[in-house]
Design a protein around this motif. Sequence first.
Motif: not given
Length: 287
Positions: A31-41, A43-44, A264-270
Amino acid sequence: MDQVKVICDSAADLPKELREELGISLVSIPCHIEGTTYYDGVDFFADQFYVKLAESKEIPFTSQPAPMDYVNAYQKAIDEGAKKILLVSLSSGLSGSYQTAVLASTMMENPDVEIEVFDTRSASLGSGLQVIAAAHAAKAGKSLEEIKGLLESNREHTSIFFLVDTLEYLQKGGRIGKASAVVGSLLNIKPILSVNQEGVVFAVDKVRGKNKAFERLFGLIKEQTQAGAVSIGVMHARNPEEADKWVRRIEQEFEVKELIVTEIGPVIGTHAGPGTVAISVAPYIEI
């Protein structure tokens, strides 16, 4: 017979404790937010995501895992002794993750290992219920072919419905036009979303008012659910009180053998946004 190792992607929205209990490995969807990549499940997680979503001036977006993410997951399973591997994937109609998982399986060079990739044609716990069924079947000693056959049969009778609280995120994500979002918000329109047999999101209906939408959604569930015992997943995005209301209704109307409630996680929540509540129903598989 070698036990089948089950792997899923993070779009299945399975609670970490449940994955660990059932021995399910995870491939994270970034998941990418404002230039930072997070790894769902990894570290995010959902609680962090919704804080970031509210603060972000840009539209977050997700990307499919890289082929090496799947290769590494397959190799880890092999290193732990797996000879049969089943990757249960987010719908190919929503993401390229399925095709990437298939590509990665062809990159493995161990002739003694069999890898299959299964397209759930669903998302969130619509996928997650299928992952859980696969894990239970694997623990019961079912073969790779038996598990695939079981999932293929069950997939046709697995339904999922989302009730979004606001049209804002569907509009931001390009799912609906800005004018439709403005008019819909003014009229208090609540679209009921689902995923069709091709694995693509579509609007089943549009209802004015939350209470009417709630009743319409449960009517749709009853229309599509076969008689008998069911597995049910309830998902919410920062809306536990509404999710509890849905659970109470479910327990009144269905023969529930398995019930999972998760965020609901980042993938669908976005795309769905905060306030969304969703339900997935599948026939309960006695193994």
